[in-house]
Motif scaffolding. Sequence first.
Motif, short mmCIF file in Angstrom:
data_model
loop_
_atom_site.label_atom_id
_atom_site.label_comp_id
_atom_site.label_asym_id
_atom_site.label_seq_id
_atom_site.Cartn_x
_atom_site.Cartn_y
_atom_site.Cartn_z
N ASN A 24 35.85 45.67 8.37
CA ASN A 24 36.88 45.98 9.36
C ASN A 24 38.27 45.97 8.73
N LYS B 22 38.75 49.09 6.62
CA LYS B 22 38.91 50.30 7.43
C LYS B 22 40.32 50.43 7.98
N TYR B 23 40.83 49.32 8.53
CA TYR B 23 42.08 49.40 9.29
C TYR B 23 43.27 48.76 8.59
N SER C 168 40.41 55.09 15.68
CA SER C 168 39.08 54.84 15.13
C SER C 168 38.09 55.90 15.58
N TYR D 69 37.82 56.82 10.28
CA TYR D 69 37.65 55.44 10.70
C TYR D 69 36.35 55.29 11.48
#
Length: 319
Positions: A213, A216-217, A265, A270
């Motif tokens: 996580n 990804k972000y 996302s 994402y």
Amino acid sequence: MLWLFSLASVLLACAVIGLGLKLRKRSAHLTYIHEKVSNILEQDTFERLLVFDSDVEVSRLLNDMNRLLEHAHLVKADYINQEKEMRNMLSNISHDLKTPLTVVLGYSETLLQSASLTDAERRVMMEKIQDKAQEVQRLIHSFFDLARLESGDRELELTRVNISELSRVKMLSFYELLTKLGLQVELEIPEKDVYVRANEEALDRVLDNLITNAMKYGADGKVLGISILHRKGEPVTIQVWDRGKGIPEKEHSRVFERMYTLEDSRNRMYQGSGLGLTITKRLVERMGGRIDVHSVPHQRTVFSFSLEEILHENGSHLT
């Protein structure tokens, strides 16, 4: 003697009259209760019953009924929220399954109908089909894992787990991806190994989900770290943090909801099922811990969870 009899008769009559008035008043109260409850049920309102101070027993009954109505209201509100969440989840499931399946169907149709394709072109298409099929498989596994966790069917055996070593090994397993993203790794782990009461497989997945996580972000922050906070007599806190774009404060309470994802996302860059953090939360809770998030965009976004410390091989605490 006659006057005593007369006095007794008067007192008895007063008592009968008083009892009659009390019964009439109680009857009126019961009629009110009946009509009010019927109205609440028929019109599905959130009203409550008026409590009468003059009759202790009726007041007690009204208080109990108000508590029951409050409970029914909370149950209904929870049901409405779950129904809304389920609709959103089904919508997102449809979205997340539709995209890779469309790719699979498109490439398979091309392979069947285009005889002029070279072997190299066919290989590229087959690889893309396999990649998308695996994506669908991962998504379906996530759905089943969450369903099992929420139903309580999955039993987690809790043992003594070396969280220090597991954190190091887990971060090492991401070394290639972290290097590719240009992420600097910062580890804050005590020199002395720290042990927690957990399920090693579940704890491994929790770390996996949180690191994934963060990549990804939070990759734009160029730093990803794991910290283990350890104080004697307190639960061990494990933090996975980054300095990326973060999560708006208004979204903090929602990040662990099923199928919840930040707006971008839904972008294929994402890609995610929206179930990773929900599964993470359920796993932490099943291990007797709790998980929280705190985020200041482009400064520090932290997912932290706490677990019980175990100091001895036999699972007991140091005394």
